[in-house]
Scaffold this motif. Structure first.
Motif, short mmCIF file in Angstrom:
data_model
loop_
_atom_site.label_atom_id
_atom_site.label_comp_id
_atom_site.label_asym_id
_atom_site.label_seq_id
_atom_site.Cartn_x
_atom_site.Cartn_y
_atom_site.Cartn_z
N PRO A 170 0.82 -1.23 0.00
CA PRO A 170 0.00 0.00 0.00
C PRO A 170 0.84 1.27 0.00
N CYS A 171 1.97 1.24 0.69
CA CYS A 171 2.84 2.41 0.74
C CYS A 171 3.57 2.59 -0.58
N ARG A 172 4.18 1.52 -1.06
CA ARG A 172 4.97 1.61 -2.28
C ARG A 172 4.10 2.00 -3.47
N GLU A 173 2.98 1.28 -3.63
CA GLU A 173 2.12 1.54 -4.79
C GLU A 173 1.28 2.79 -4.59
N GLY A 174 0.83 2.99 -3.35
CA GLY A 174 -0.05 4.13 -3.06
C GLY A 174 0.65 5.46 -3.27
N THR A 175 1.92 5.54 -2.85
CA THR A 175 2.63 6.81 -3.05
C THR A 175 2.83 7.05 -4.55
N ASN A 199 -6.83 3.64 1.74
CA ASN A 199 -6.29 2.28 1.73
C ASN A 199 -4.89 2.19 2.28
N ILE A 200 -4.19 3.31 2.30
CA ILE A 200 -2.83 3.29 2.85
C ILE A 200 -2.88 3.35 4.38
N ILE A 201 -3.76 4.23 4.88
CA ILE A 201 -3.74 4.54 6.32
C ILE A 201 -4.01 3.30 7.17
N GLY A 202 -3.06 3.03 8.06
CA GLY A 202 -3.23 1.92 8.98
C GLY A 202 -2.88 0.55 8.40
N ASN A 203 -2.47 0.49 7.14
CA ASN A 203 -2.23 -0.81 6.52
C ASN A 203 -0.77 -1.11 6.25
N CYS A 204 0.12 -0.37 6.90
CA CYS A 204 1.54 -0.57 6.61
C CYS A 204 2.33 -0.84 7.88
N LEU A 205 3.55 -1.28 7.64
CA LEU A 205 4.46 -1.63 8.74
C LEU A 205 4.83 -0.40 9.56
#
Ligand SMILES: Cc1cc2nc3c(=O)[nH]c(=O)nc-3n(C[C@H](O)[C@H](O)[C@H](O)COP(=O)(O)O)c2cc1C
Ligand code: SF4
Ligand code: FES
Lengths: 159, 443
Positions: free
Chosen positions: B348-353, B382-388
């Motif tokens: 989510p972080c890699r693709e979302g950014t 979808n990014i918020i709260g879903n990453c390491l």
């Protein structure tokens, strides 16, 4: 033991594990290889620390300040992040591009200067920050650029 | 407003505190004698009672963190100072280390004493070469005077200090990424728990604190927890160095008492936006903080009030955006930063950014429709709260807040950019037609 390995060994003694010395060792190797890291720099670092050159390269590629391609004799880095951006950083970068005849990320044909656009340098109160070989210049405006480049060219050993 | 007694920047403007002698002349290192007389637990109690909270962004209580360090660890215990300072807008630790390096050292010694630590590292961002040199010189002086090294001031305590220079990676400010980096790896964040206080550097218990947090420790030992806790408001005690930047007349670092109105900082101290301009929005805590508006200026500048308003005090960096600034390029530049700094571990972080950068580029190029705003807002959700770690959130929150507060402006930008592109296309087509007519020659 080579001089390099000796220096790295001393640095490594400061850490709980020698692997921690990889960053200082890469920095040292880069300093000794005209500011960038050719394959034999990684051989050297790997040898000194008992790591594979591939591992050393993988670590180096994570960090922006290690250069895997040749760079100019001087490195000019213009912060273009938002705080400098709100106060005209884009204009400063464009002035450098125009004056040097290269785009951000490129090196002048004579190998003198590499120009880079970089992220926040932690000097946002004095925009725009331009770092020349890691020494910060503060409050740089587009109209200062000609003077700065003149100064850098003048400081060149064979200019 | 009563005159504030600065803590961490006290005397820094009329003395050269980088010199040990001058630092001692204003009372520096005097707290080591006092701290020595105290049991480690008594120091932790004092820190706890002061409610000093971490100045690196998460505001975690410092005394509590120190109390998590096990007393009977069979592995070595470490102190790591977080001097990675790479959050856009933040430049306070740079000034603290440059002007007051011995205060940091004194604070580190006190913290190490409290938590039973013998080895410490200052992880300083690689770009701060000048500040790293200043720290090295200060360490050498302090070592010469017996403040660090073996048997400090004749006591049983030993403390080793090493300056470790980073090499350009924002993510290494995240505490577990910092540890991996310090262990000689790529700076990827770790899964928590285990928290560093139990399992940190080379699996040893590790206390990690921000530069400014540690700089507060000597004054708390000197004046007592009550004195410190009397400053500030509610749970936000003490002072804070606030870095003010962007469209203000007097940008810079200001040490303020927590709880004064944000307006006082932005207008009173930093002079407000240039003549004839108004504030469009402001980031209260670095570029990762959701933007606030003019209407929030009278809130007290505290951890709690900023959170209640939907943002955060974060690193204490206020970035002011005035009404002459278009927001789409600002949001785009912000998203580019986080895309560049994402370590790539979480999808989510890699693709979302990356997605967000592409969407904002489309908006700016005239290739977007208002639907894209919808999709972009969803991507942020979808990014918020879903990453390491919270790097992804750190983009999603401010970008999301800009779309939320300034939707009209984003829609207008979409329309105007489309219209401009259409005009250009027509011009290009007309040019091509003219050219083909010219080529065909006169009939
Ligand atoms: C992406 C990211 C970047 C961070 N950068 C920094 C930083 O540069 N300096 C810092 O002190 N804390 C930073 N932090 C917070 C640290 O993880 C940690 O909470 C802090 O160093 C703890 O010290 P404190 O309790 O004294 O604030 C960052 C966190 C994240 C998620
Ligand atoms: S959220 Fe982003 S920066 Fe953090 S661990 Fe995941 S990919 Fe890396
Ligand atoms: S944004 Fe340029 S130094 Fe911070």
């Amino acid at each position: 033991m080579s001089e390099f390995a000796e220096a790295v060994r001393k640095i490594a003694a400061q850490y709980p594990d020698t692997r921690s010395a990889i960053m200082p060792a890469i920095r040292l190797a880069q300093e000794q290889h005209a500011g960038w890291l050719p394959p034999d720099a990684f051989e050297q670092v790997g040898d000194a620390l008992g790591l594979t050159p591939a591992y050393c390269e993988a670590v180096a590629s994570f960090y922006d300040m290690y250069h895997l391609q040749p760079v100019g004799r001087q490195l000019v880095e213009v912060c273009t992040n938002i705080c400098c951006g709100l106060e005209g950083a884009q204009g400063v970068l464009e002035a450098f591009e125009q004056e040097l005849g290269v785009r951000a990320g490129e090196t002048t044909e004579d190998g003198a200067i590499t120009l880079r656009a970089v992220e926040c340098l932690g000097g946002c109160g004095w925009p725009t920050i331009v770092a020349v070989d890691n020494r910060y210049r503060q409050n740089v405006r587009a109209e200062d650029v000609t003077g700065i480049i003149g100064e850098l060219r003048g400081a060149e050993p064979h200019a | 407003m009563p005159e504030l007694q600065p803590i961490v920047l006290a005397s820094a403007d009329d003395h050269d505190l980088t010199k040990l002698e001058q630092f001692r002349a204003v009372g520096g290192y005097a707290q080591l004698e006092r701290a020595r007389q105290l049991e480690p637990q008594a120091i932790i109690d004092e820190l706890n009672a002061s409610s000093l909270r971490g100045r690196g962004g998460a505001f975690f209580a410092m005394g509590r963190k120190a109390s998590f360090i096990p007393k009977d660890s069979d592995k070595p215990v470490y102190l790591c100072v977080n001097a990675d300072e790479s959050e856009p807008g933040t430049f306070k630790d740079r000034e603290l280390m440059q002007k007051n390096p011995h205060l940091l050292i004194e604070g580190m010694i006190i913290a190490a004493w409290a938590a039973g630590i013998n080895r410490s590292f200052i992880y300083i961002r690689g770009e701060y070469q000048h500040q790293a040199d200043i720290l090295e010189a200060a360490l050498a002086e302090a070592r010469g005077e017996g403040y660090i090294g073996e048997r400090i001031l004749g006591s049983e305590h030993t403390l080793d200090m090493v300056v470790h220079r980073g090499a350009g990676a924002y993510i290494c400010g995240e505490e577990t990424a910092l540890l991996d980096s310090l262990e000689g790896k790529r700076g990827n964040p770790r899964l928590k728990p285990p928290f560093p206080a139990l399992q940190g550097l080379y699996k040893g218990p590790t206390l990690i604190n921000n530069v400014e947090t540690l700089c507060n420790a000597p004054a708390i030992i000197e004046n007592g927890a009550d004195w410190f806790a009397a400053m500030g408001e509610g749970n936000s005690t003490g002072t804070k160095v606030v870095s003010v930047s962007g469209n203000v007349q007097r940008p810079g670092n200001y040490e303020i008492e927590l709880g004064i109105p944000a307006r006082e900082i932005i207008y009173g101290l930093a002079g407000g936006p240039p003549e004839g301009h108004k504030i469009k929005c402001w980031f209260p805590g670095g570029s990762s903080a959701p933007v606030l508006l003019e209407e929030h200026l009278d809130l007290p500048y505290t951890f709690e009030a900023m959170a209640e308003a939907g943002s955060m005090l974060g690193s204490g960096a206020i970035i002011v955006v005035d009404d002459s600034q278009p927001l789409v390029p600002l949001a785009l530049r912000l998203a580019e930063f986080y895309r560049h700094e994402s370590c790539g571990k979480c999808v989510p972080c890699r693709e979302g950014t990356n997605w967000t950068v592409k969407s904002l580029e489309r908006i700016d190029n005239g290739d977007a429709t208002p639907m894209d705003l919808e999709i972009m807002a969803q991507v942020q959700q979808n990014i918020i709260g879903n990453c390491l770690c919270v790097l992804g959130d750190s983009m999603a929150m401010p970008v999301g807040s800009m779309i939320e507060h300034f939707r009209d402006e984003f829609e207008q930008h979409i329309e105007q950019a489309r219209a401009a592109r259409d005009r250009e296309e027509i011009a290009v087509r007309a040019g091509a037609e003219l050219a083909s007519v010219a080529e065909a020659g006169p009939a």
